[in-house]
Each structure stands twice: as structure tokens, then as C-alpha cells.
Design a protein around this motif. Structure first.
Motif, PDB file in Angstrom:
ATOM      1  N   MET A   1       0.713  -1.074   0.067  1.00 19.13           N
ATOM      2  CA  MET A   1       0.035   0.016   0.056  1.00 19.13           C
ATOM      3  C   MET A   1       0.765   1.132  -0.018  1.00 19.13           C
ATOM      4  O   MET A   1       0.666   2.296  -0.568  1.00 19.13           O
ATOM      5  CB  MET A   1      -0.850  -0.145   1.282  1.00 19.13           C
ATOM      6  N   LEU A   2       2.023   1.115   0.753  1.00 15.06           N
ATOM      7  CA  LEU A   2       2.763   2.276   0.826  1.00 15.06           C
ATOM      8  C   LEU A   2       3.552   2.648  -0.641  1.00 15.06           C
ATOM      9  O   LEU A   2       3.682   3.780  -0.993  1.00 15.06           O
ATOM     10  CB  LEU A   2       3.937   2.105   1.701  1.00 15.06           C
ATOM     11  N   ALA A   3       3.829   1.492  -1.291  1.00 17.81           N
ATOM     12  CA  ALA A   3       4.491   1.966  -2.578  1.00 17.81           C
ATOM     13  C   ALA A   3       3.514   2.309  -3.512  1.00 17.81           C
ATOM     14  O   ALA A   3       3.693   3.121  -4.356  1.00 17.81           O
ATOM     15  CB  ALA A   3       5.033   0.359  -3.297  1.00 17.81           C
ATOM     16  N   SER A   4       2.254   2.007  -3.530  1.00 23.44           N
ATOM     17  CA  SER A   4       1.071   2.280  -4.328  1.00 23.44           C
ATOM     18  C   SER A   4       0.970   3.751  -4.175  1.00 23.44           C
ATOM     19  O   SER A   4       0.756   4.588  -4.960  1.00 23.44           O
ATOM     20  CB  SER A   4       0.020   1.598  -4.354  1.00 23.44           C
ATOM     21  N   PHE A   5       0.774   4.280  -2.611  1.00 28.43           N
ATOM     22  CA  PHE A   5       0.548   5.623  -2.259  1.00 28.43           C
ATOM     23  C   PHE A   5       1.471   6.583  -2.881  1.00 28.43           C
ATOM     24  O   PHE A   5       1.577   7.727  -3.349  1.00 28.43           O
ATOM     25  CB  PHE A   5       0.243   5.749  -0.966  1.00 28.43           C
ATOM     26  N   SER A   6       2.836   5.956  -2.602  1.00 27.39           N
ATOM     27  CA  SER A   6       4.108   6.941  -3.093  1.00 27.39           C
ATOM     28  C   SER A   6       4.080   7.067  -4.488  1.00 27.39           C
ATOM     29  O   SER A   6       4.506   8.076  -4.891  1.00 27.39           O
ATOM     30  CB  SER A   6       5.300   6.421  -2.497  1.00 27.39           C
ATOM     31  N   SER A   7       3.731   6.151  -5.361  1.00 33.27           N
ATOM     32  CA  SER A   7       3.867   6.197  -6.719  1.00 33.27           C
ATOM     33  C   SER A   7       2.803   7.285  -7.292  1.00 33.27           C
ATOM     34  O   SER A   7       2.983   7.855  -8.209  1.00 33.27           O
ATOM     35  CB  SER A   7       3.806   4.984  -7.573  1.00 33.27           C
ATOM     36  N   GLU A   8       1.711   7.061  -6.588  1.00 33.59           N
ATOM     37  CA  GLU A   8       0.567   8.280  -7.041  1.00 33.59           C
ATOM     38  C   GLU A   8       0.981   9.380  -6.779  1.00 33.59           C
ATOM     39  O   GLU A   8       0.851  10.443  -7.349  1.00 33.59           O
ATOM     40  CB  GLU A   8      -0.568   7.798  -5.994  1.00 33.59           C
ATOM     41  N   VAL A   9       1.441   9.745  -5.425  1.00 36.60           N
ATOM     42  CA  VAL A   9       2.108  11.093  -5.212  1.00 36.60           C
ATOM     43  C   VAL A   9       3.040  11.595  -6.196  1.00 36.60           C
ATOM     44  O   VAL A   9       2.936  12.702  -6.691  1.00 36.60           O
ATOM     45  CB  VAL A   9       2.647  11.162  -3.554  1.00 36.60           C
ATOM     46  N   MET A  10       4.095  10.659  -6.369  1.00 38.52           N
ATOM     47  CA  MET A  10       4.939  11.225  -7.419  1.00 38.52           C
ATOM     48  C   MET A  10       4.449  11.451  -8.798  1.00 38.52           C
ATOM     49  O   MET A  10       4.886  12.539  -9.336  1.00 38.52           O
ATOM     50  CB  MET A  10       6.133   9.915  -7.627  1.00 38.52           C
ATOM     51  N   PHE A  11       3.547  10.683  -9.233  1.00 35.26           N
ATOM     52  CA  PHE A  11       2.767  10.997 -10.362  1.00 35.26           C
ATOM     53  C   PHE A  11       1.974  12.373 -10.451  1.00 35.26           C
ATOM     54  O   PHE A  11       2.173  13.398 -11.303  1.00 35.26           O
ATOM     55  CB  PHE A  11       1.608   9.813 -10.852  1.00 35.26           C
ATOM     56  N   TYR A  12       1.458  12.707  -9.320  1.00 39.06           N
ATOM     57  CA  TYR A  12       0.733  14.015  -9.259  1.00 39.06           C
ATOM     58  C   TYR A  12       1.821  15.149  -9.206  1.00 39.06           C
ATOM     59  O   TYR A  12       1.524  16.088  -9.803  1.00 39.06           O
ATOM     60  CB  TYR A  12      -0.199  13.935  -8.088  1.00 39.06           C
ATOM     61  N   VAL A  13       2.697  15.030  -8.508  1.00 42.84           N
ATOM     62  CA  VAL A  13       3.648  15.978  -8.093  1.00 42.84           C
ATOM     63  C   VAL A  13       4.270  16.256  -9.599  1.00 42.84           C
ATOM     64  O   VAL A  13       4.402  17.297 -10.085  1.00 42.84           O
ATOM     65  CB  VAL A  13       4.800  15.656  -7.299  1.00 42.84           C
ATOM     66  N   GLY A  14       4.555  14.990 -10.206  1.00 49.09           N
ATOM     67  CA  GLY A  14       5.321  15.268 -11.327  1.00 49.09           C
ATOM     68  C   GLY A  14       4.246  15.766 -12.638  1.00 49.09           C
ATOM     69  O   GLY A  14       4.881  16.591 -13.485  1.00 49.09           O
ATOM     70  N   LEU A  15       3.145  15.440 -12.401  1.00 46.16           N
ATOM     71  CA  LEU A  15       2.317  16.116 -13.586  1.00 46.16           C
ATOM     72  C   LEU A  15       2.030  17.523 -13.357  1.00 46.16           C
ATOM     73  O   LEU A  15       1.906  18.124 -14.299  1.00 46.16           O
ATOM     74  CB  LEU A  15       0.761  15.403 -13.460  1.00 46.16           C
ATOM     75  N   ALA A  16       2.231  17.889 -12.033  1.00 46.94           N
ATOM     76  CA  ALA A  16       1.736  19.392 -11.482  1.00 46.94           C
ATOM     77  C   ALA A  16       3.222  20.253 -12.015  1.00 46.94           C
ATOM     78  O   ALA A  16       2.875  21.366 -12.828  1.00 46.94           O
ATOM     79  CB  ALA A  16       1.742  19.548 -10.109  1.00 46.94           C
ATOM     80  N   VAL A  17       4.298  19.614 -12.118  1.00 45.54           N
ATOM     81  CA  VAL A  17       5.615  20.181 -12.447  1.00 45.54           C
ATOM     82  C   VAL A  17       5.310  20.284 -13.988  1.00 45.54           C
ATOM     83  O   VAL A  17       5.788  21.495 -14.839  1.00 45.54           O
ATOM     84  CB  VAL A  17       6.737  19.613 -11.976  1.00 45.54           C
ATOM     85  N   PHE A  18       4.969  19.233 -14.738  1.00 42.83           N
ATOM     86  CA  PHE A  18       4.865  19.076 -15.988  1.00 42.83           C
ATOM     87  C   PHE A  18       3.999  20.407 -16.729  1.00 42.83           C
ATOM     88  O   PHE A  18       4.459  20.948 -17.642  1.00 42.83           O
ATOM     89  CB  PHE A  18       4.454  17.769 -16.667  1.00 42.83           C
ATOM     90  N   LEU A  19       2.932  20.381 -16.101  1.00 44.52           N
ATOM     91  CA  LEU A  19       1.729  21.260 -16.486  1.00 44.52           C
ATOM     92  C   LEU A  19       2.347  22.759 -16.253  1.00 44.52           C
ATOM     93  O   LEU A  19       2.030  23.502 -17.143  1.00 44.52           O
ATOM     94  CB  LEU A  19       0.303  20.898 -15.946  1.00 44.52           C
ATOM     95  N   HIS A  20       2.855  22.788 -15.290  1.00 49.95           N
ATOM     96  CA  HIS A  20       3.590  24.247 -14.852  1.00 49.95           C
ATOM     97  C   HIS A  20       4.677  24.571 -16.135  1.00 49.95           C
ATOM     98  O   HIS A  20       4.361  25.925 -16.450  1.00 49.95           O
ATOM     99  CB  HIS A  20       4.093  24.460 -13.564  1.00 49.95           C
ATOM    100  N   VAL A  21       5.467  23.583 -16.326  1.00 48.35           N
ATOM    101  CA  VAL A  21       6.465  24.028 -17.415  1.00 48.35           C
ATOM    102  C   VAL A  21       5.830  24.150 -18.920  1.00 48.35           C
ATOM    103  O   VAL A  21       5.939  25.119 -19.613  1.00 48.35           O
ATOM    104  CB  VAL A  21       7.649  22.972 -17.347  1.00 48.35           C
ATOM    105  N   THR A  22       4.893  23.154 -19.159  1.00 48.37           N
ATOM    106  CA  THR A  22       4.203  23.264 -20.187  1.00 48.37           C
ATOM    107  C   THR A  22       3.352  24.550 -20.404  1.00 48.37           C
ATOM    108  O   THR A  22       3.438  25.309 -21.455  1.00 48.37           O
ATOM    109  CB  THR A  22       3.076  22.352 -20.677  1.00 48.37           C
ATOM    110  N   ASP A  23       2.626  25.084 -19.699  1.00 47.57           N
ATOM    111  CA  ASP A  23       1.964  26.533 -19.315  1.00 47.57           C
ATOM    112  C   ASP A  23       3.023  27.689 -19.788  1.00 47.57           C
ATOM    113  O   ASP A  23       2.816  28.487 -20.345  1.00 47.57           O
ATOM    114  CB  ASP A  23       1.297  26.695 -18.282  1.00 47.57           C
ATOM    115  N   HIS A  24       4.155  27.441 -18.895  1.00 45.21           N
ATOM    116  CA  HIS A  24       5.172  28.537 -19.055  1.00 45.21           C
ATOM    117  C   HIS A  24       5.749  28.664 -20.482  1.00 45.21           C
ATOM    118  O   HIS A  24       6.117  29.864 -20.989  1.00 45.21           O
ATOM    119  CB  HIS A  24       6.261  28.407 -18.014  1.00 45.21           C
TER     120      HIS A  24
END
Length: 185
Positions: A1-24
Motif C-alpha cells: 500500500m505504501l508503494a502504491s501511495f508513493s507512486s501516486e504522489v510522485m505521479f501527481y507531483v510530476g504532473l503538476a510540474v509538467f503542466l506548470h512548465v508546459t503552461d510557461h
């Protein structure tokens, strides 16, 4: 469960960074266009399809957990929680991009639908591992009930996979129409 939760968090953080850079990067070249979004969502049947599929994507896993909880317990919730979290996260990301007037809004449905297919394959793999762990146990009514509940979860994931594909293809069809789209379609 911890591995699944951490991979989800990493995806959403990575997506936020990607969208920020893409928007910029896109901001000087592409402007947010509520008119274009209105042309896509205003097409006959799109909103009905979008609401129906999103409702099914939320209702089906919740119903599956409700039905299988007495037999399987926590593994039922663990298998569907990331999928449900992605539905909520997509809504949050969409509201944030709309508030900022971001031009990267078409990326969200594409990214999330593909990611949901990945989540469904992970959930199906998890359920299959649970089924394999029951291999070799003597057949009893409890084992049959548990295997039936696990099969019900697998069928739910397959149906959700089809719904996600439908949603993805519908969005792509509306994003890139095969004919010119009039404002008052």
C-alpha cells in the motif's frame, strides 16, 4: 500500500510540474480559449457522454467495493482507491488550470485517461495476485465466495477500462474534429 501511495504522489507531483512548465512554455504562443473549449464541449452529445462516463467511473468502483467488502475487506478498497483518487485529482487539476487560464487544458483528459488505464492494469494485477495466493487452498464455501468477489472486481476493472477508452476516444474525436465546427452546432 505504501508503494502504491508513493507512486501516486510522485505521479501527481510530476504532473503538476509538467503542466506548470508546459503552461510557461506555451503561454506566449497559445492563449487559453474558453471559446474553443465551448466548441468542444458544446457539440451534441459530448457533455452527456462525459457526465455519464465520469459517473460510471466513480459509481462502479464504489459499488464494487460495497458489494465485495464483506468478503474481501481492505484489499477491495486498496484496489480501487487510486482510480477514485485520480478522478478527484483530475477535477482539482482542471479547476486549477481553468482558474489560471492555462493553455495546457487539453492535456489533462488525455493524461488522466491513459493513467487510469495503467491504474486499472495495476489493480487487476493486484487482484490476480490475491487469486493466485488462494491457489492450492481446499475448496470451501468461503473460498468460493472470495474467488467470486475477486472475479467481480476483475470484471469491474475490465468494464472501467472500456469506459476509459470510450472517454479518451470521445475526447480525441472532439478535440480534433473531422469537419469544421460551427459555434452554434
Amino acid at each position: 500500500m505504501l508503494a502504491s501511495f508513493s507512486s501516486e504522489v510522485m505521479f501527481y507531483v510530476g504532473l503538476a510540474v509538467f503542466l506548470h512548465v508546459t503552461d510557461h512554455v506555451q503561454k506566449p504562443y497559445l492563449q487559453f480559449s474558453p471559446k474553443r473549449w465551448g466548441l468542444i464541449t458544446g457539440l451534441r452529445g459530448y457533455l452527456t457522454s462525459a457526465f455519464f462516463t465520469m459517473g460510471l467511473k466513480v459509481f462502479a468502483p464504489l459499488f464494487a467495493v460495497f458489494v465485495t467488502w464483506p468478503v474481501i475487506g481492505l484489499p477491495a478498497l486498496v484496489s480501487v482507491a487510486p482510480f477514485l483518487a485520480s478522478c478527484l485529482a483530475q477535477s482539482v487539476f482542471e479547476k486549477h488550470l481553468q482558474k489560471r487560464g492555462s493553455s495546457s487544458w487539453p492535456l489533462l483528459p488525455l493524461i488522466f485517461e491513459v493513467y487510469r488505464l495503467y491504474q486499472l492494469s495495476k489493480a487487476a494485477h493486484f487482484v490476480e495476485k490475491l487469486m493466485m495466493s488462494m491457489k492450492g487452498t481446499p475448496v470451501s464455501p468461503e473460498v468460493l465466495e472470495r474467488s467470486g468477489a475477486l472475479v467481480a472486481l476483475l470484471v469491474t476493472f475490465q468494464v472501467l477500462g472500456v469506459v476509459c477508452l470510450w472517454s479518451l476516444l470521445t475526447f480525441l474525436q472532439r478535440l480534433f474534429p473531422s469537419r469544421p465546427v460551427a459555434e452554434n452546432y
